[in-house]
Design a protein around this motif. Structure first.
Motif, PDB file in Angstrom:
ATOM      1  N   THR A 109      -3.459   6.263  -4.220  1.00  0.00           N
ATOM      2  CA  THR A 109      -1.709   5.296  -4.627  1.00  0.00           C
ATOM      3  C   THR A 109      -2.053   3.921  -5.344  1.00  0.00           C
ATOM      4  O   THR A 109      -1.336   4.304  -5.785  1.00  0.00           O
ATOM      5  CB  THR A 109      -0.898   5.576  -4.081  1.00  0.00           C
ATOM      6  OG1 THR A 109      -1.517   4.017  -2.627  1.00  0.00           O
ATOM      7  CG2 THR A 109      -0.700   6.407  -3.149  1.00  0.00           C
ATOM      8  N   GLY A 111       1.270   2.424  -4.578  1.00  0.00           N
ATOM      9  CA  GLY A 111       0.960   2.688  -3.008  1.00  0.00           C
ATOM     10  C   GLY A 111       1.720   0.845  -2.978  1.00  0.00           C
ATOM     11  O   GLY A 111       2.720   1.026  -1.366  1.00  0.00           O
ATOM     12  N   GLY A 142       6.248   3.788  -2.166  1.00  0.00           N
ATOM     13  CA  GLY A 142       5.704   2.678  -1.967  1.00  0.00           C
ATOM     14  C   GLY A 142       6.183   1.477  -1.451  1.00  0.00           C
ATOM     15  O   GLY A 142       7.296   1.279  -1.524  1.00  0.00           O
TER      16      GLY A 142
END
Length: 691
Positions: free
Chosen positions: A242, A468, A493
């Motif tokens: 991510t 993320g 995230g």
């Protein structure tokens, strides 16, 4: 706590078997050899027979290259800085008989040829007591040892017997020396000096957003960077997919902090500014403060949403699809139902536009099936690409170009009035309207706030990619619309938000962290406050805190925990010659020196330094042995630190801002950049708030 044991000559003391310092040096040498062996093992890997194709080979080669870089041994950076002696095995995973085992705590994991650990990564669970164990809560630690270094050479150690009631708790001398060590060059990691309250934030989970309010010298930036390093350690696979991002206020600041994560072996974290995130157009213009405030207001998001969706029109005509000898008619009322259903779903404008031809095609396929045909997905795709369907979609749900949309809002008073009705009053609308017409998007002199509006409009059209984890530093200076821009980058995230409300130096500066987290889309974020000052000397922070009642009433002042009160002096001068003399005085000390001044005075001071033969660098550039002075415009001082600071003309710093409150906040920032000493020079009277 025992006093530091040291060898001033740098040679082993007596028999190595009887000398703890010699034994620790031997372990350091062995650990460095093991790290070299780990690196050589990676360098010797042959991937020719394990990759299926050139793409896999490229990916694997890049991963190996990153691993080699991560295993670099920095000769002037201690490989380990502490040792823990456990009373019992620190986890069920430990082998039987591990009671009393000792662990060396360092910046990265190092193992020997048999795979046994020689240095434990500071982020590992077994390392946590190094930061949190205390006399009241020893956490099964019998001894905590800290090491002192000169360059890369181990020269001292200091023991703390946590289970010994006869040993009184005391401040670690080596810890204090490390905190107060002169700063030359970019920011360095603080893994050896992380405090318990900082460690709690560093090790907080990936799933939650944390907002850290911290005054000058409390280590909030370092805490944020070390949290990223910890999260990459604990959730490496997830964050590798991510991505992570560190956002700073400007390039000078990013250059100052850019070596912290690589020193910890983390090479994959991107860094940038908010302007980098929203760089859809070239920024060539500037806004007056009132215009920037309105453009940065969160209400502009609704204005933009209205403007984007105003392009959708309700169908008034049916769609006729011809396939071979058959004609299929989708009536206007059915088209209207499809369009309204897409509007009610509140999905992105572009996603709905892409779905519309498929919905129309589905309506045609339903008719085909009723007539006895058996169409499949290929037929539906073909109908969706039919010229009549494409023409209907273009008429009903036309494409929107965010740059053109924002340009029209800022130049077309009637268009703005329609979509800002009930949101912005007439004066606010006039404030953001451009006075001169613009021929095209490329010809426009976009301001930074305009780029944020374009980013918002872009997200309304097409969803922004989410990372993320995002670290947002010096967050107090962001506008609500800038918070939204950052929040779009971590919708799936989490975030670490770092800042100090007292250091907000923009007209739109954050008023409360709850409000900021709401704009970020993280209303459930936890707010933590750091109030212990490790970097700013007592006398300096006490003087700067005189401004707090005027710039951030109710905010807890920073309490310096430094044993050394630092050097502080107020000097009334007759001109720049005495400012230069103050710089020369401080340059006689070890470490870095910053000359901070109002932006308008920088050129005059630069000429004076040059005339005196004193070399200097710009903020963000690395100091050298010959050039340790940085000339810092007050507008770029935020987040930077110097061992010694000369602050020129405080009143000029205040006067350089649009309003007094912002000016006093800028002055507060400038006053708190010194780690060891501060000289304030002034010809004009000092601001009354400092009396």
């Amino acid at each position: 706590m025992s006093t530091p044991a040291a060898d001033p000559l740098g040679d082993p003391l007596g028999d190595p078997l009887d000398d703890p310092l010699a034994r620790e040096r031997t372990h350091l040498a062995s650990s460095r050899s093991a790290l070299r062996a780990m690196r050589e093992d990676v360098e010797s890997l042959d991937i020719k027979d394990v990759t299926a194709n050139w793409v896999n080979a490229e990916v694997l080669a890049r991963q190996i290259d990153e691993r080699i870089k991560a295993l670099a041994d920095l000769s002037d950076t201690p490989l380990f800085f502490g040792r823990l002696n456990y009373l019992h095995a620190p986890g069920a995973e430990q082998a039987e008989g591990a009671e009393g085992e000792q662990f060396y705590i360092g910046r990265r994991h190092v193992h020997d040829g048999d795979g046994d650990p020689m240095v434990i990564d500071w982020r590992a669970p077994v390392s946590q007591p190094f930061y949190r164990a205390s006399k009241k809560d020893p956490q099964d630690i019998s001894l905590r040892r800290r090491f002192g270094y000169t360059g890369g050479d181990l020269t001292a150690y200091e023991d703390e017997h946590l289970m010994d009631p006869a040993e009184a708790a005391a401040t670690s001398k080596l810890l204090q020396q490390e905190i107060e060590r002169p700063r030359v060059g970019p920011m360095r990691d603080i893994v050896a000096t992380i405090q318990p309250e900082q460690d709690e934030i560093v090790r907080s989970g990936l799933g939650g957003t944390v907002c850290v309010q911290g005054g000058p010298g409390t280590g909030k930036t370092a805490v944020g960077l070390h949290r990223v390093a910890y999260l990459l350690y604990a959730h490496r696979e997830r964050l590798a997919r991510t991505g992570t991002l560190v956002i700073g206020p400007n390039r000078s600041f990013l250059h100052y902090i850019e070596q912290v994560l690589p020193a910890l072996g983390e090479l994959t974290v991107r860094q940038g500014t908010v302007d980098d995130l929203v760089a859809h157009v070239e920024v060539r213009g500037t806004d007056e403060a009132p215009a920037a405030v309105v453009k940065g207001d969160a209400r502009m998001a609704e204005v933009l949403r209205r403007a984007v969706y105003s392009h959708v029109s309700i169908p008034a005509e049916p769609v006729m699809v011809v396939r071979g000898s058959r004609r299929w008619r989708v009536p206007a009322y059915e088209l209207e139902a499809i369009v309204r259903e897409l509007l009610d779903r509140d999905i992105r404008y572009g996603a709905a536009r892409e779905a519309l031809p498929q919905r129309i095609a589905h309506a045609v396929l339903v008719q085909m099936e009723r007539s006895g045909e058996a169409p499949d997905d290929r037929v539906q795709d073909a109908v969706a690409r039919n010229a009549a369907v494409k023409a209907a979609v273009k008429a009903v749900w036309p494409p929107v170009e965010p740059e053109k949309l924002v340009l029209r809002l800022l130049t077309d008073a009637e268009f703005l009035a329609v979509h800002a009705d009930g949101i912005l009053d007439e004066d606010e609308q006039k404030t953001i309207l451009w006075s001169k017409p613009v021929r095209s998007v490329k010809a426009a002199k976009w301001a930074a706030a305009d780029a944020v509006l374009i980013d918002e409009a872009t997200d309304i059209v097409q969803r922004t990619h989410s990372l993320g984890h995002v670290v947002l530093d010096e967050a107090q200076d962001l506008s609500p619309m800038q918070y939204r821009a950052v929040g779009r980058r971590c919708t799936t995230g989490s975030a670490t938000v770092l800042g100090d409300l007292a250091q907000g130096t923009t007209p739109w500066a954050t008023r409360s962290w709850d409000e900021a987290l709401a704009h970020l889309g993280k209303s459930d974020g936890v707010i933590e406050e750091l109030t212990a000052g490790f970097r700013v000397p007592t006398d300096v922070i006490t003087y700067a805190s005189r401004l707090l009642p005027h710039i951030a009433p109710g905010l807890t002042p920073v309490a310096s925990v430094r044993e050394n009160p630092g050097f502080f002096d107020l000097r009334e001068t007759a001109g720049t010659a005495e400012v230069v003399a103050a710089c020369e005085e401080l340059l006689r000390n070890e470490g870095s020196t910053g000359l901070i001044a109002a932006d308008a005075r920088v050129s005059e001071l630069a000429e004076a330094l040059t005339a005196a033969g004193i070399g200097y660098i710009d903020p963000g550039e690395e100091t050298t042995a010959d050039t340790r002075l940085t000339l810092v415009p007050a507008s770029l001082a935020k987040g930077l630190e110097y061992d010694y600071v000369v602050l020129d003309e405080p009143q000029a710093v205040v006067d350089g801002e649009p309003d007094e409150r912002t000016g006093l906040r800028r002055l507060y920032v400038a006053l708190t950049r010194a780690v060891s000493g501060l000289i304030v020079t002034h010809t004009a009277p000092l601001p009354a708030q400092l009396a």
